[in-house]
Design an enzyme around this catalytic site. Structure first.
Site, PDB file in Angstrom:
ATOM      1  N   LYS A  49     -15.981   0.329  17.507  1.00  0.00           N
ATOM      2  CA  LYS A  49     -16.858   1.331  16.421  1.00  0.00           C
ATOM      3  C   LYS A  49     -16.184   1.194  15.201  1.00  0.00           C
ATOM      4  O   LYS A  49     -17.232   0.269  14.007  1.00  0.00           O
ATOM      5  CB  LYS A  49     -17.613   2.983  16.439  1.00  0.00           C
ATOM      6  CG  LYS A  49     -18.496   2.750  17.210  1.00  0.00           C
ATOM      7  CD  LYS A  49     -19.069   3.649  17.450  1.00  0.00           C
ATOM      8  CE  LYS A  49     -20.143   3.580  19.076  1.00  0.00           C
ATOM      9  NZ  LYS A  49     -19.979   5.548  19.875  1.00  0.00           N
ATOM     10  N   GLN A  93     -18.542  11.242  19.070  1.00  0.00           N
ATOM     11  CA  GLN A  93     -18.526  10.186  20.540  1.00  0.00           C
ATOM     12  C   GLN A  93     -19.100  11.242  21.377  1.00  0.00           C
ATOM     13  O   GLN A  93     -17.408  12.582  21.749  1.00  0.00           O
ATOM     14  CB  GLN A  93     -16.736  10.007  20.675  1.00  0.00           C
ATOM     15  CG  GLN A  93     -16.841   9.000  21.524  1.00  0.00           C
ATOM     16  CD  GLN A  93     -17.993   7.886  21.954  1.00  0.00           C
ATOM     17  OE1 GLN A  93     -18.566   7.122  20.758  1.00  0.00           O
ATOM     18  NE2 GLN A  93     -18.679   7.279  22.928  1.00  0.00           N
ATOM     19  N   ASP A 116     -26.351   8.525  14.700  1.00  0.00           N
ATOM     20  CA  ASP A 116     -26.632   8.582  15.849  1.00  0.00           C
ATOM     21  C   ASP A 116     -28.226   8.723  16.668  1.00  0.00           C
ATOM     22  O   ASP A 116     -28.318   8.335  17.938  1.00  0.00           O
ATOM     23  CB  ASP A 116     -25.485   9.294  16.582  1.00  0.00           C
ATOM     24  CG  ASP A 116     -25.760   8.492  18.455  1.00  0.00           C
ATOM     25  OD1 ASP A 116     -24.957   7.219  18.173  1.00  0.00           O
ATOM     26  OD2 ASP A 116     -24.268   9.146  18.028  1.00  0.00           O
TER      27      ASP A 116
END
Ligand code: NAP
Length: 293
Positions: A49, A93, A116
């Site tokens: 990322k 994450q 997200d």
């Protein structure tokens, strides 16, 4: 059979984003990437990322709290990033260590920075067909793969295997939306589904998000089906230096012979997930610049 090349489609999207970001005068988009602990898969996902962000011209801020961080301390990090005007997007994450309540952490991200798309507001906007929110990255990536492979879901029977918050539920809602490219007739299957194969055989488009290697076999699909294989499973392989190889939820060797289009693993859905995170970050920057505070 046509291969749906996620690497190629993702690079096209990344190139489009790069052009968009280079045209921004002033502060460039910025994403905060939080990784708790040293889980090897998470290390590699966050690195990817960070690398993709740099390629596009998005600034990334890497925050690496230790595995032992408390829920309260992680909440504080998120609150500080929510209040920081120079941060447009926040990604934490998954998986997080067991002392952390993931859902509460996702809900604590400011909706306008929840790139997200796993907070309540953004998931709710998907249910409301409201495009102002952020669609979570893997389902958004699947819709982009379908659109760019000219698969219109209108009138199609879309069967989703898996009902996770991360993939199964949001992709089912997206396929169901009353808008161009969607408008599918959707069935969701899970571990409580009886006679799964009888349902999957009816699928015009089959989306497998199960987490079981090679689970969908040729006898479970009909000829001409479009297959989206979300699964990423590590299976032991002594011929590889790493000792494993990646395989999807679909038995590619047999199912690909029947499918009209199919995503490979790796190189299908995976690269799209990262591209969509970047697209959401650029969108967050755009919305926050137009609508500060
Ligand atoms: P998850 O949270 O474990 O959910 C798996 C789903 O599959 C659950 O709903 C489960 O049903 C269902 N399931 C399990 N066994 C089944 C069976 N035998 N028959 C029917 N349904 C079954 O997993 P996830 O987060 O959705 O991820 C799924 C897979 O996609 C994993 O391999 C993951 O690594 C991969 N993934 C890839 C990406 C990417 O970017 N490529 C992103 C996210 C996830 P119940 O609800 O009844 O338990």
């Amino acid at each position: 059979m046509n291969l749906i090349d996620g690497n190629q489609i993702a690079s096209t999207i990344i190139a489009e984003l790069k052009a968009e970001v280079s045209a921004i005068n002033g502060r460039k988009p910025c994403i905060a990437l939080i990784r708790v602990g040293e889980d090897p898969a998470s290390v590699s996902y966050v690195r990817k990322k960070e690398k993709t962000a740099a390629e596009i011209g998005i600034e990334s801020r890497i925050i690496l709290p230790p595995e032992t961080i408390s829920h309260a301390e992680l909440t504080r990090i998120v609150s500080d990033l929510n209040a920081d005007d120079t941060v447009d997007g926040i990604l934490i994450q998954s998986p997080m260590p067991k002392q952390i309540d993931e859902l509460l952490i996702f809900r604590g991200i400011a909706p306008e920075k929840d790139v997200d798309g796993l907070g309540t507001m953004n998931l709710g906007k998907v249910a409301q067909d409201d495009d102002t929110g952020f669609v979570s990255c893997t389902p958004a990536g699947i819709m982009a793969l379908l659109a760019r492979s000219h698969v219109d879901l209108k009138g199609k029977h879309v069967v989703v295997i898996g009902r996770s918050l991360l993939v199964g539920k949001p992709i089912a809602l997206l396929a169901l939306q009353k808008k161009a490219g969607a408008n599918g007739t959707v069935t969701i299957c899970h571990s409580g589904t009886s006679n799964l194969a009888a349902i999957t055989r009816q699928a015009d488009v089959l989306i497998a998000a199960i987490g079981r290697p090679d689970y969908v076999t040729a006898d479970m699909v009909k000829p001409g089906v479009v297959i989206i294989d979300v699964g990423v499973n590590r299976v032991p392989d002594t011929t590889r230096k790493s000792g494993y190889r990646l395989t999807g939820d679909v038995d590619f060797s047999t199912v690909s012979k029947l499918a009209s289009q199919i995503t490979p693993v790796p190189g299908g859905v995976g690269p799209m997930t990262v591209a969509m995170l970047m697209r959401n970050t650029v969108k967050a920057h755009r919305q926050r610049t137009v609508n500060p505070g």
